[in-house]
Write a protein that holds these residues in place. Structure first.
Motif, PDB file in Angstrom:
ATOM      1  N   VAL A  50       1.017  -1.224  -0.151  1.00 26.19           N
ATOM      2  CA  VAL A  50       0.090  -0.085  -0.008  1.00 26.19           C
ATOM      3  C   VAL A  50       0.983   1.344   0.057  1.00 26.19           C
ATOM      4  O   VAL A  50       1.738   1.298   0.890  1.00 26.19           O
ATOM      5  N   ILE A  51       0.587   2.111  -0.781  1.00 20.81           N
ATOM      6  CA  ILE A  51       1.301   3.545  -0.952  1.00 20.81           C
ATOM      7  C   ILE A  51       0.512   4.485  -0.814  1.00 20.81           C
ATOM      8  O   ILE A  51      -0.788   4.590  -1.538  1.00 20.81           O
ATOM      9  N   GLY A  52       0.854   5.685  -0.664  1.00 19.91           N
ATOM     10  CA  GLY A  52       0.124   6.951  -0.749  1.00 19.91           C
ATOM     11  C   GLY A  52       0.397   7.524  -2.074  1.00 19.91           C
ATOM     12  O   GLY A  52       1.541   7.653  -2.659  1.00 19.91           O
ATOM     13  N   PHE A  53      -0.864   8.312  -2.732  1.00 21.65           N
ATOM     14  CA  PHE A  53      -0.850   8.856  -4.113  1.00 21.65           C
ATOM     15  C   PHE A  53      -1.228  10.268  -4.157  1.00 21.65           C
ATOM     16  O   PHE A  53      -2.337  10.546  -3.415  1.00 21.65           O
ATOM     17  N   ASP A  54      -0.546  10.988  -5.057  1.00 22.93           N
ATOM     18  CA  ASP A  54      -0.982  12.352  -5.058  1.00 22.93           C
ATOM     19  C   ASP A  54       0.000  13.125  -6.018  1.00 22.93           C
ATOM     20  O   ASP A  54       0.961  12.718  -6.650  1.00 22.93           O
ATOM     21  N   ILE A 106      -3.326   4.839  -2.803  1.00 24.62           N
ATOM     22  CA  ILE A 106      -4.383   5.558  -2.214  1.00 24.62           C
ATOM     23  C   ILE A 106      -4.479   6.877  -2.202  1.00 24.62           C
ATOM     24  O   ILE A 106      -3.102   7.423  -1.972  1.00 24.62           O
ATOM     25  N   GLY A 107      -5.310   7.431  -2.905  1.00 30.08           N
ATOM     26  CA  GLY A 107      -5.416   9.033  -2.912  1.00 30.08           C
ATOM     27  C   GLY A 107      -6.805   9.892  -2.729  1.00 30.08           C
ATOM     28  O   GLY A 107      -7.701   8.920  -2.364  1.00 30.08           O
ATOM     29  N   GLY A 127      -5.115  -0.733  -9.446  1.00 30.78           N
ATOM     30  CA  GLY A 127      -4.830  -0.681  -7.914  1.00 30.78           C
ATOM     31  C   GLY A 127      -5.039   0.483  -7.357  1.00 30.78           C
ATOM     32  O   GLY A 127      -4.459   0.849  -6.251  1.00 30.78           O
ATOM     33  N   PHE A 128      -5.722   1.304  -7.837  1.00 29.69           N
ATOM     34  CA  PHE A 128      -6.049   2.839  -7.123  1.00 29.69           C
ATOM     35  C   PHE A 128      -7.135   2.750  -6.452  1.00 29.69           C
ATOM     36  O   PHE A 128      -8.279   2.188  -6.755  1.00 29.69           O
ATOM     37  N   VAL A 129      -7.096   3.462  -5.241  1.00 26.30           N
ATOM     38  CA  VAL A 129      -8.390   3.489  -4.392  1.00 26.30           C
ATOM     39  C   VAL A 129      -8.624   4.994  -4.018  1.00 26.30           C
ATOM     40  O   VAL A 129      -7.612   5.641  -3.416  1.00 26.30           O
ATOM     41  N   ASP A 130      -9.707   5.560  -4.362  1.00 23.40           N
ATOM     42  CA  ASP A 130     -10.014   6.899  -4.100  1.00 23.40           C
ATOM     43  C   ASP A 130     -10.900   6.789  -2.700  1.00 23.40           C
ATOM     44  O   ASP A 130     -11.921   6.534  -2.648  1.00 23.40           O
ATOM     45  N   LEU A 131     -10.224   7.583  -1.894  1.00 22.69           N
ATOM     46  CA  LEU A 131     -10.692   7.818  -0.509  1.00 22.69           C
ATOM     47  C   LEU A 131     -12.239   8.482  -0.700  1.00 22.69           C
ATOM     48  O   LEU A 131     -13.154   8.211   0.147  1.00 22.69           O
ATOM     49  N   CYS A 186      -3.098   9.831   3.161  1.00 24.03           N
ATOM     50  CA  CYS A 186      -3.917   9.005   2.357  1.00 24.03           C
ATOM     51  C   CYS A 186      -3.968   7.499   3.046  1.00 24.03           C
ATOM     52  O   CYS A 186      -4.822   6.888   3.083  1.00 24.03           O
ATOM     53  N   ILE A 187      -2.705   7.070   3.105  1.00 23.77           N
ATOM     54  CA  ILE A 187      -2.367   5.817   3.452  1.00 23.77           C
ATOM     55  C   ILE A 187      -3.136   5.639   4.996  1.00 23.77           C
ATOM     56  O   ILE A 187      -3.575   4.717   5.443  1.00 23.77           O
ATOM     57  N   ARG A 188      -2.690   6.698   5.876  1.00 20.08           N
ATOM     58  CA  ARG A 188      -3.301   6.855   7.319  1.00 20.08           C
ATOM     59  C   ARG A 188      -4.649   6.382   7.316  1.00 20.08           C
ATOM     60  O   ARG A 188      -5.224   5.792   8.240  1.00 20.08           O
ATOM     61  N   ILE A 189      -5.464   7.415   6.490  1.00 21.22           N
ATOM     62  CA  ILE A 189      -6.887   7.489   6.471  1.00 21.22           C
ATOM     63  C   ILE A 189      -7.327   6.085   6.142  1.00 21.22           C
ATOM     64  O   ILE A 189      -8.296   5.526   6.732  1.00 21.22           O
ATOM     65  N   TYR A 190      -6.719   5.501   4.985  1.00 21.19           N
ATOM     66  CA  TYR A 190      -7.110   4.322   4.506  1.00 21.19           C
ATOM     67  C   TYR A 190      -6.868   2.976   5.490  1.00 21.19           C
ATOM     68  O   TYR A 190      -7.977   2.292   5.800  1.00 21.19           O
ATOM     69  N   GLU A 191      -5.782   3.246   6.198  1.00 19.32           N
ATOM     70  CA  GLU A 191      -5.498   1.988   7.163  1.00 19.32           C
ATOM     71  C   GLU A 191      -6.639   2.217   8.390  1.00 19.32           C
ATOM     72  O   GLU A 191      -7.016   1.130   8.924  1.00 19.32           O
TER      73      GLU A 191
END
Length: 215
Positions: A50-54, A106-107, A127-131, A186-191
């Motif tokens: 899992v990685i953060g994206f922006d 995650i973005g 593999g993209f996840v939009d919060l 974004c990672i922290r929110i997702y987790e």
């Protein structure tokens, strides 16, 4: 496991958000502005599930003038890589990360970021996840990263550097921290969301939407 009590606030005001402690990326920030550094950076990112994206783009204050994306942020919990796309290409090694379905990126509002990257080079993202698309399952109505962070993490993501010059010869420490914190948050929110049961009302709402779609 489902809960009757909403785990998070549905919304939060600007004044309440402003009173929260500031979020700051605690790890190492690596600025990638040399093509020779791309391979090592991507090798590390490829090992993460899992990685953060922006992304960041130099703002334009003239109507009709649009600048190309200048910065791509890909963050692990410990290290954030800032790819200066105004100085290095959107290389094949980077595209492998963006296309890999096994690596969750995650973005927030990722469609706009991806559209900007597609202007540089064609690729098939995976593999993209939009919060913004998933927080409603926990009863959260806010969609901005600042508000989602306030509700889920109890901290404030600063937007002070958003309109700064992302094509500058050298990024300031403030710009680097801003960019890294956005992707890492974004990672922290997702987790955090993954550890909290969804309220029953959100599940019922999703089912009703599904039924409506079938009709």
């Amino acid at each position: 496991m489902k809960s009757d009590t909403p785990p998070f606030l549905s919304a939060i005001g600007n004044e309440e958000t402003a009173q929260l402690p500031a979020a700051r990326f605690p790890g190492e920030i690596v600025v990638v502005d040399d093509v020779r550094a791309i391979r090592a950076a991507c090798a590390e990112l490829a090992a993460e599930p899992v990685i953060g994206f922006d992304t960041e783009t130099r703002p334009s204050f003239r109507p009709g003038v649009h600048n190309r994306v200048a910065l791509l942020q890909l963050s692990t919990p410990r290290r954030c890589f800032l790819f200066r796309l105004c100085a290095v290409p959107l290389a094949r090694e980077i595209l492998r990360i963006l296309e890999n379905k096994r690596i969750l990126k995650i973005g927030a509002a990722v469609s706009g970021d991806l559209a900007a990257l597609h202007e540089l080079r064609h690729f098939r993202e995976g593999g993209f996840v939009d919060l913004q698309s998933i927080v409603g399952e926990w009863g959260i109505e806010e969609k901005s990263l600042r508000k989602m962070s306030a509700i889920v993490l109890g901290c404030r993501v600063s937007k002070a550097q958003r309109l700064s010059n992302w094509e500058a010869a050298k990024l300031t420490e403030q710009q680097q921290m801003y960019a890294a914190t956005d992707a890492w948050s974004c990672i922290r929110i997702y987790e955090r969301l993954q550890r909290v049961p969804k309220p029953k009302k959100a599940i019922i709402h999703d089912k009703s939407q599904s039924l409506s779609a079938k009709r």
